[in-house]
Design a protein around this motif. Structure first.
Motif, mmCIF file in Angstrom:
data_model
loop_
_atom_site.group_PDB
_atom_site.id
_atom_site.type_symbol
_atom_site.label_atom_id
_atom_site.label_comp_id
_atom_site.label_asym_id
_atom_site.label_seq_id
_atom_site.Cartn_x
_atom_site.Cartn_y
_atom_site.Cartn_z
ATOM 1 N N SER A 9 17.430 -3.014 -0.937
ATOM 2 C CA SER A 9 16.838 -2.314 0.222
ATOM 3 C C SER A 9 17.251 -3.386 1.626
ATOM 4 O O SER A 9 16.608 -4.341 1.517
ATOM 5 C CB SER A 9 15.652 -1.702 0.329
ATOM 6 N N ASN A 10 17.710 -2.878 2.506
ATOM 7 C CA ASN A 10 17.822 -3.453 3.716
ATOM 8 C C ASN A 10 17.194 -3.078 4.866
ATOM 9 O O ASN A 10 17.223 -1.646 5.094
ATOM 10 C CB ASN A 10 19.361 -3.758 4.118
ATOM 11 N N ALA A 11 16.722 -3.671 6.016
ATOM 12 C CA ALA A 11 16.204 -3.178 7.103
ATOM 13 C C ALA A 11 17.538 -2.520 7.866
ATOM 14 O O ALA A 11 18.740 -3.120 7.852
ATOM 15 C CB ALA A 11 15.668 -4.231 8.110
ATOM 16 N N ASP A 12 17.171 -1.413 8.880
ATOM 17 C CA ASP A 12 18.494 -0.717 9.597
ATOM 18 C C ASP A 12 19.121 -1.910 10.334
ATOM 19 O O ASP A 12 20.318 -1.682 10.329
ATOM 20 C CB ASP A 12 17.592 0.314 10.486
ATOM 21 N N SER A 13 18.381 -2.715 10.715
ATOM 22 C CA SER A 13 18.989 -3.799 11.747
ATOM 23 C C SER A 13 20.116 -4.561 11.367
ATOM 24 O O SER A 13 20.911 -5.287 11.885
ATOM 25 C CB SER A 13 17.851 -4.716 12.594
ATOM 26 N N LYS A 67 21.879 -3.532 8.187
ATOM 27 C CA LYS A 67 22.735 -2.522 7.214
ATOM 28 C C LYS A 67 23.878 -2.767 7.618
ATOM 29 O O LYS A 67 24.576 -2.630 8.883
ATOM 30 C CB LYS A 67 22.270 -1.225 7.204
#
Length: 124
Positions: free
Chosen positions: A59-63, A65
């Motif tokens: 899972s990645n942070a939106d910033s 991705k």
């Protein structure tokens, strides 16, 4: 004694790439989810990416991705963060962290062990 040692930080120009590594010792590595966090001067520590113990879920942070990729090599007790298309706002100290159990987390207080951090500086 658990140790997490980050490496691979440095100075890079906008649009460049870096690959961070975090070598773990003193723990059963595959039994720990791993995370990457970062902290810029004057800001709170923020979540970047996490990966389960098996490496099957990330899972990645939106910033980040589409630009950053977390991966792990369990036989080598190492977790990586491949960072592409770096921007000045990515400048921060990057920390790896280990969380007991298979599930990762976006919350820094849910991690049990932390590395000392590695500086990433992106020049404009």
């Amino acid at each position: 004694q658990v140790q997490l040692v980050e490496s691979g930080g440095g100075l890079v120009q906008t649009g460049g790439s870096l690959r961070l590594s975090c070598a773990a010792s003193g723990l059963t590595f595959s039994g720990f989810a791993m995370g990457w966090f970062r902290q810029a001067p004057g800001k709170e520590r923020e979540f970047v990416a996490t990966i389960t113990g098996s490496g099957g879920t990330t899972s990645n942070a939106d910033s980040v991705k589409g630009r950053f990729t977390i991966s792990r090599d369990n036989p080598q007790n190492t977790v990586y963060l491949q960072m592409n298309s770096l921007q000045p706002e990515d400048t921060a100290v990057y920390y790896c962290a280990a969380r007991g159990g298979w599930r990762g987390s976006t919350k820094p207080w849910e991690y049990d062990y932390w590395g000392q951090g590695t500086q990433v500086t992106v020049s404009s």
